[in-house]
Design an enzyme around this catalytic site. Structure first.
Site, mmCIF file in Angstrom:
data_model
loop_
_atom_site.group_PDB
_atom_site.id
_atom_site.type_symbol
_atom_site.label_atom_id
_atom_site.label_comp_id
_atom_site.label_asym_id
_atom_site.label_seq_id
_atom_site.Cartn_x
_atom_site.Cartn_y
_atom_site.Cartn_z
ATOM 1 N N ASP A 13 -2.166 -4.850 -0.308
ATOM 2 C CA ASP A 13 -1.862 -6.177 0.219
ATOM 3 C C ASP A 13 -2.690 -6.524 1.449
ATOM 4 O O ASP A 13 -3.056 -7.687 1.655
ATOM 5 C CB ASP A 13 -0.367 -6.319 0.507
ATOM 6 C CG ASP A 13 0.206 -5.199 1.364
ATOM 7 O OD1 ASP A 13 -0.541 -4.284 1.771
ATOM 8 O OD2 ASP A 13 1.423 -5.233 1.630
ATOM 9 N N GLN A 49 0.809 -1.217 0.000
ATOM 10 C CA GLN A 49 0.000 0.000 0.000
ATOM 11 C C GLN A 49 0.847 1.274 0.000
ATOM 12 O O GLN A 49 2.034 1.249 0.317
ATOM 13 C CB GLN A 49 -0.918 0.008 1.227
ATOM 14 C CG GLN A 49 -2.074 -0.961 1.154
ATOM 15 C CD GLN A 49 -3.068 -0.721 2.266
ATOM 16 O OE1 GLN A 49 -3.124 -1.474 3.227
ATOM 17 N NE2 GLN A 49 -3.842 0.330 2.145
ATOM 18 N N HIS A 50 0.192 2.368 -0.366
ATOM 19 C CA HIS A 50 0.662 3.753 -0.183
ATOM 20 C C HIS A 50 1.788 4.213 -1.102
ATOM 21 O O HIS A 50 2.072 5.402 -1.151
ATOM 22 C CB HIS A 50 1.124 3.993 1.257
ATOM 23 C CG HIS A 50 0.233 3.449 2.314
ATOM 24 N ND1 HIS A 50 -1.129 3.636 2.300
ATOM 25 C CD2 HIS A 50 0.500 2.702 3.414
ATOM 26 C CE1 HIS A 50 -1.668 3.044 3.358
ATOM 27 N NE2 HIS A 50 -0.703 2.460 4.042
#
Length: 494
Positions: A240, A79-80
């Site tokens: 994820d 992520q991110h």
């Protein structure tokens, strides 16, 4: 034999799972390692060309006949991360990752511009943290203005793989809610948050699609590169953690998933929005249509790996030493902030070992304290869940920590909740494959719950229930939080 492929783009490697959904078993899997660019200022980056090469290498390791039977593809990704591309799909800079803490100043600027933490929380159900995508975008604008001028596509890692597979530029609510540019309650991009970075940012963001819809179909180019059928659907995919929720069956109220990998995460499905950002509980959306409140720490197996390397131990020897120490490690505590930290919000945090005396200073206690510290950091998330009315029934444990019988028992004792372990160790990749199957079958809220009941199996031999040590750990956890409170000022000076 019909196959759903699940791709998981992690921090350390890219993995592919070929799931035979008729026999309900993994037919084949492969992986390729990824390189990490690390700097003393907290920079953690990767390169898109390595993603491309890893994707190709992983598929080439899989049997040709199985690749030809793939009916749908799903993608999970860390992520991110911020993947900036120009109009031709070329990377304008490296991918800044979830564990990059070099953007602390951008977080301060954005929080002040919004009018304070409360205003950020109102819009994003999150604080503005270095791990999220928004400060990374401002960082690029401030540090590489020429690259900023050429920016056309703003992607997260899993969306980048979708882009490579389909050529389409879309995003779904689960991963989007981890950008700090998204309102998870309304499931829309926030014009207010976007304008804090640039007036033109809102128009650069991708259109949003429902979680059960396809991001597109495999292009001719991707088909040739990977040896998979052209025209098959690629599901929306997700972060994820969102795919890990599917891969562990955390798609209905009461179940929690705890991932103990490089980072540590604790998340649970909710039919309604839940968030407590001040306590580290982010208000994310799920990738199945609901919400996925989540706590993330940046140092989990990082702590044990660093201590293991310090003592020159094998994994087995490390576990043996830790098991020889009593619960609570005789007062030895490890603060595991080797990467700085996100929860608590200490991007300048540093790791330390405290509580050492003439009688408890041994490798056994330090090894066990390292293992305990990872779970102590996640227990705060469980407490936040409970305060918001969430009633945990069971924790599904995944990641490297799930492989250790000792760590499983420590988790059950510290959390004081029964722990079970999914049969598949590749929860995120399997979750992506099940989501692809969901998309292939036409979607629907009840369908994903049915599919998880049918396809997600648990390893009953690896379950753990709270034991006598649970009481000792309540005292040890109180001690840990007191030490953290006293040391926090060391890491918060400007």
């Amino acid at each position: 034999m019909n196959i759903a492929a699940g791709i998981d783009l992690g921090t350390q490697s890219l993995k592919v799972v070929l799931y035979d959904y008729e026999k309900k078993q993994i037919a084949a899997q492969a992986s390729c390692p990824l390189e990490l660019i690390s700097k003393e200022d907290g920079t953690r980056e990767q390169k898109t060309d390595r993603y491309d090469a890893a994707l190709k290498t992983a598929f080439e390791k899989l049997p040709v006949d199985l690749r030809s039977r793939i009916q749908a593809v799903g993608v999970s990704g860390q992520q991110h991360g911020f993947v900036p591309l120009d109009k031709d799909g070329n990377a304008l800079y490296n991918v800044k990752l979830w564990n990059d803490t070099s953007t602390a100043e951008e977080c301060r600027i954005l929080t002040e511009a919004a009018g304070g933490k409360a205003e950020i929380i109102k819009e994003a159900a999150n604080l503005m943290l270095p791990g999220f995508t928004a400060p990374k975008i401002l960082w690029l604008k401030n540090h590489f203005p020429e690259a900023w001028k050429k920016l056309r596509y703003i992607l997260l890692p899993h969306d980048y793989i979708n882009f490579v597979l389909t050529g389409n530029y879309v995003m779904e609510a689960g991963d989007a809610s981890g950008t700090a540019l998204f309102n998870p309650s309304s499931r829309t991009w926030s014009q207010k948050l976007c304008s804090l970075i640039d007036d033109g940012l809102y128009d650069l963001l991708p259109p949003l699609i429902a979680s059960d819809k396809k991001a597109g179909t495999v292009s001719e180019k991707a088909s040739r590169m990977l040896g998979i059928p052209e025209g098959i659907p690629v599901s929306s995919g997700g972060g994820d953690n969102m795919m890990g929720a599917i891969g562990t069956g955390t798609v209905s109220d009461g179940f929690l998933t705890m991932s103990m990998g490089t980072s540590g995460t604790l998340y649970g499905y909710s039919d309604t929005p839940i968030a407590d950002p001040e306590q580290g509980l982010s208000g994310f959306c799920s990738s199945t249509g609901g919400w996925l409140p989540l706590l993330c720490t940046m140092n989990c197996t990082v702590a044990t790996e660093q201590i293991r390397a310090l003592f020159g131990l094998s994994v087995a020897d490390f576990d043996t030493l830790a098991e020889a120490a009593p619960a609570g490690a005789q007062g030895v505590r490890v603060l595991p902030f080797f990467n700085g930290e996100r929860t608590p919000n200490l991007p300048k945090g540093r790791a330390s070992i405290t509580g050492l005396t003439m009688t408890n200073s041994n490798r056994e206690n330090i090894c066990r304290a390292a293992m305990e510290s990872a779970v102590f950091a996640l227990k705060g998330g469980l407490d936040a869940f409970k305060k918001l009315g969430f009633k945990p029934k069971e924790i599904r444990l995944i990641g490297g920590g799930a492989k250790s019988p000792l760590w499983r028992q420590i988790a059950a004792d510290i959390m004081n909740v029964p722990v079970s372990v999914p049969a598949s160790e590749e929860a995120a990749a399997l979750g992506a494959a099940v989501q692809a199957l969901w998309c292939l079958e036409g979607g629907g809220a009840e369908a994903i719950k049915r599919l998880c009941r049918e396809h997600i199996q648990l390893n009953k031999e690896k379950s753990a229930v709270p034991g006598e040590a649970a009481g000792e750990y309540e005292k040890a956890y109180t001690d840990y939080t007191e030490i953290l409170g006293k040391l926090t000022p060391l890491y918060t000076h400007s």
